[in-house]
Enzyme design. Sequence first.
Site: not given
Ligand code: GLY
Length: 562
Positions: A96, A370, A390, A412, A441, A462
């Site tokens: 991440r 994503t 994202n 986020d 996330s 999302g």
């Molecule tokens: N950017 C979307 C997530 O990580 O949930």
Amino acid sequence: MSMAIIKRLLVGAFLVCTAVVAAAGERMTPGIATAHPLATAAGMEILDQGGNAFDAAVAVSAVLAVVEPYSSGLGGGGFWLLHRASDGFQTMVDGREKAPLAATADMYLDENGEVIPGLSIDGALAAGIPGEPAALVHIAKHYGKLPLKATLAPAIHLAETGFPADDIYLKMAGFREQAIKASAAASEIFLPGGKMPRLGALITQPDLAQTLRLIAEKGRAGFYEGETARKLIAAVTQAGGIWQDKDLREYAIVERQPVRGTYRGTRITTAALPSSGGIVLVEILNQLEAYDLSAMNEAGQLHHIVEAMRRAYRDRAEYLGDSDFVEVPQTMLLDKRYAAGLRQSIHPDKATPSAMLAPTVRETSQGRHTTHFSIIDSEGNRVAATLSINYPFGSGFVAAGTGVLLNDEMDDFAARPGTPNVYGLVSARANAIEPGKRMLSSMTPTFLENKQRIGIIGTPGGSRIITMVLLATLAFDQDASAAEIVAMPRFHHQYLPDAIQLEPGSIDATTKKELEAMGHKLQQMENSYGNMQVVIFDRSSQKTDAASDPRGIGKAVVGAEK
Ligand code: GLY
């Protein structure tokens, strides 16, 4: 659970083709499902060369970084859930993004404390420090059999020679045209000549090919140090960003214990913090497990599922953040006794207004962004990986000379606790911006295992990712095939807005009326969402089954390794 909802959903499902092939002898037939045919082909090519599922995962991730620039990439991050067959070891590689060390809690606020629109979404200031390059190098070194030169070769080739712009590319580039045009280097690549490319036109990325080559030669130093790092810092600084050498040099992936749970005899292995996905998924399943859903009609089933979603998403908003920085009551949230307490407040035939619970979430975006892929190899090694930059095309910013499109994952975080991000998700202090912290996330790569089958599951989408994986888990429990799981129409509730979001065709008019009579607000969506990729291995028939979501352009292949 009766088959009412599942059957209805399957009847309304999109048509999808899959391959099912019997495994030869003791070995499993490998299967790969990804969001792009070129990524699936690259993964199979690596298996054919003698690579394992982890090598294939490196190749697939890198190809997706090239051919799905709107979804993931070297400038982004993700979670790779791994299962090693030889000893049953399971881990989550957390790649991440992290907040830059110069980040501050109020960096996206104006002098009145209001969120400045767009600042955490478009341009260099929106970008967290990327984790995908470090994750790929780590997976190759610790789990793979082949050198990066082999596994990155398909991506390098496609970056150099180009890939054809498809419908989704055009739709996403149209959606993010303004942000892309604000970056000269991004515009040059994704809108050649300043114009939207034609369908089928080749998108070439020579700078990205060179960056990939440096990673293949030098490992993480090919990205986080030297020439690439210098260009990244220079471009970000010039564009008003706050990255420093130290951010790149010190970026490190973390291997984390996956979140585990059980549902009616199915073992769930799923994403750990800083993804909320695993905790929220298991919290919903724990609430549902005690119900005899099979004794309920379709409206009753949906009511109970939605009420469980509502309560778990409320906890997401209140408690969840990067556990390296904040105390998260994870043991409590995953405890079946805690779920029993939540269940006490669920009325059998009345919706609980979300306003009677606590913190907040608003309308979600429908952006496609994503990506997810699922892999099993002939030895039974598995990978479920969900990767992101994202928003579609991330921040829209490419660092000149690198070909690297930067994420806008900083969105986020809670820019201001209580203010919703692009997915309408709000979080509290636990997810406030801090230097070096990972943003919360929803990505939920997941393994499902029961006596009969092994499932490898995940999707983009999302805030709706978690409920899609939930519905997939309920369908897996009902023996649905990979094709049935990816094609099911979907519904979602995330606490606030206090409405059930319904994908077209998900429920019939009678069920809608029954739900409204219980006090549920329904929001009929115009468009479908998600892009689920599923691989299932059946232990008794020894067959591998794989399917790619018919809402996307992906491909699932089941085949023999050489
Ligand atoms: N950017 C979307 C997530 O990580 O949930």
